[in-house]
Design a protein around this motif. Structure first.
Motif, PDB file in Angstrom:
ATOM      1  N   THR A 280       0.749  -1.269  -0.171  1.00 60.72           N
ATOM      2  CA  THR A 280      -0.022  -0.014  -0.038  1.00 60.72           C
ATOM      3  C   THR A 280       0.840   1.075   0.133  1.00 60.72           C
ATOM      4  OG1 THR A 280      -1.649  -1.215   1.179  1.00 60.72           O
ATOM      5  CG2 THR A 280      -1.978   1.218   1.208  1.00 60.72           C
ATOM      6  N   SER A 281       1.954   1.230   0.809  1.00 58.92           N
ATOM      7  CA  SER A 281       2.859   2.320   0.969  1.00 58.92           C
ATOM      8  C   SER A 281       3.590   2.847  -0.422  1.00 58.92           C
ATOM      9  CB  SER A 281       3.897   2.032   2.031  1.00 58.92           C
ATOM     10  OG  SER A 281       4.742   3.120   1.978  1.00 58.92           O
TER      11      SER A 281
ATOM     12  N   THR B 222       1.121   4.146  -3.052  1.00 59.85           N
ATOM     13  CA  THR B 222       0.635   5.407  -2.635  1.00 59.85           C
ATOM     14  C   THR B 222       1.844   6.438  -3.198  1.00 59.85           C
ATOM     15  OG1 THR B 222      -0.615   4.938  -0.755  1.00 59.85           O
ATOM     16  CG2 THR B 222       0.238   7.212  -0.851  1.00 59.85           C
TER      17      THR B 222
ATOM     18  N   GLU C 174       1.659   6.319  -7.072  1.00 55.96           N
ATOM     19  CA  GLU C 174       0.394   7.233  -7.629  1.00 55.96           C
ATOM     20  C   GLU C 174       1.082   8.608  -7.440  1.00 55.96           C
ATOM     21  OE1 GLU C 174      -3.921   5.800  -7.182  1.00 55.96           O
ATOM     22  OE2 GLU C 174      -2.910   6.028  -5.298  1.00 55.96           O
TER      23      GLU C 174
END
Length: 367
Positions: A61-62, A65, A68
């Motif tokens: 997830t990190s 992010t 993105e």
């Protein structure tokens, strides 16, 4: 479906939490797919994510992010990303300074970022981008670091908690307190079972049974996806005996009226089993106070530092230390692997054993 159609059908394989399409070569049968065949429901996507360790999910997830955010700055599309975008991102990661370390990421961290990008595409029902060019960039980066003798070229390893180190760590623990009893049991049981910290904190009191010979510990080994029953015998020295350490912890928890639930729990600064954590009036974390994997790893790091031990210490130090010490004591590869829940032929285990054999089975000796 006929056998012929079954052979020609597109199969879906889950590998490292990625869903990969595998096409067969039999073109004699025609199979017509609709968008439904290539779509994952929310429930199915959640089930795939549940098969991924919590630490991996957080890391992915990190990483996603960060990808993105970079794409937004560069005016690029992150989902679905093109191979060119992924290649440019890898080049960026080899030179950009990390906010945490003030250095560019190491090769293993960039490798994980690539896995994160591909996995996130899968979760979004998009075809993962091809990464052949990006991996060539990564290979060149690793070679450059090696030529410059940069430590980042090497995989960071946890220091092994071998017997001498384990004794030094235990000597710093105050076993008259509940927290000290828990920490001693964590160290000794983690070592004796060769457990990952995620496996260790998942243990309930009911998973540990004392017998006349020692402990029988039922552990769910996540990597091989099965329960194993690990026999932990009494230690010759009471101070380093895992059976006695667990017995003392269970007795202290019974005095605190905890005879069921998690074995390893949070202890507050007053030496009591911590109550449920609250945030804005709502409970967070495990309601029974179960330690997290991160908290257990922090215990190992903190105690190693208190003992004055050098190197990188983490929860994995216990598992690695067991494998190294067991090999030096003459245990076979098969026995070590089955006791610790390693897959047959595990390259990680073989690496630990090679380190253990570095001196005891050195091919230079006697030449």
């Amino acid at each position: 479906m006929t056998d012929q159609a079954l052979r020609s059908a597109e199969l879906v394989v889950i590998n490292r939490a990625e869903i990969v399409a595998v096409h067969t070569t039999d073109k004699t049968a025609s199979v017509i797919y609709t968008s439904v065949d290539h779509t994952l429901s929310d429930a199915a996507r959640a089930a795939v994510e549940a098969g991924m360790p919590d630490s991996t999910r957080r890391a992915y997830t990190s990483d996603w992010t960060a990808f993105e955010a970079w794409c937004a700055e560069q005016g690029r599309v992150s989902l679905p990303a093109t191979p060119q975008t992924v290649t440019e991102y890898v080049v960026h990661l080899t030179v950009a300074l990390s906010a945490r370390t003030d250095r560019p990421l190491g090769p293993s961290s960039i490798e994980r970022a690539l896995a994160s990008i591909r996995t996130w595409h899968t979760f979004a029902d998009e075809t993962p981008p091809q990464t052949k060019a990006a991996r060539k960039v990564l290979s060149g980066y690793r070679a450059q670091l090696s030529r410059n003798h940069n430590p980042a070229a090497q995989t960071r390893k946890a220091a092994p908690a071998e017997p001498d180190a384990l004794r030094a760590m235990l000597a710093t623990v105050d076993r008259t307190t509940l927290a000290g009893m828990r920490d001693a049991a964590l160290l000794l049981l983690g070592y004796a079972c060769a457990a990952r910290v995620s496996e260790l904190v998942a243990l309930d009191i009911s998973n540990v049974t004392e017998t006349s010979d020692g402990l029988l510990v039922t552990i769910y080994r996540r990597k091989i996806k099965t329960f194993t029953e690990v026999a932990v015998p009494y230690g010759r020295v009471p101070a380093t005996c895992p059976v006695r350490a667990v017995r003392a912890l269970l007795a202290a928890m019974a005095d605190a009226e905890r005879t069921r639930g998690p074995l390893l729990v949070r202890i507050d600064r007053h030496g009591r089993i911590a109550p449920p954590m609250m945030r804005k009036g709502l409970p967070i974390g495990d309601p029974e106070g179960r330690m997290t994997s991160g908290a257990a790893a922090d215990v190992v790091t903190r105690i190693a530092k208190a003992a004055g031990l050098e190197g990188r210490w983490s929860g994995h130090s216990l598992r690695r230390g067991f494998a190294t010490a067991a090999r030096r004591a003459g245990a076979s590869l098969e026995r070590i692997g089955r006791h610790g829940g390693w897959k047959d032929g595990s390259t990680a285990l073989l690496g630990y054993l090679e380190e253990g054999d570095r001196w005891t089975d050195n091919p230079v000796s006697g030449l």
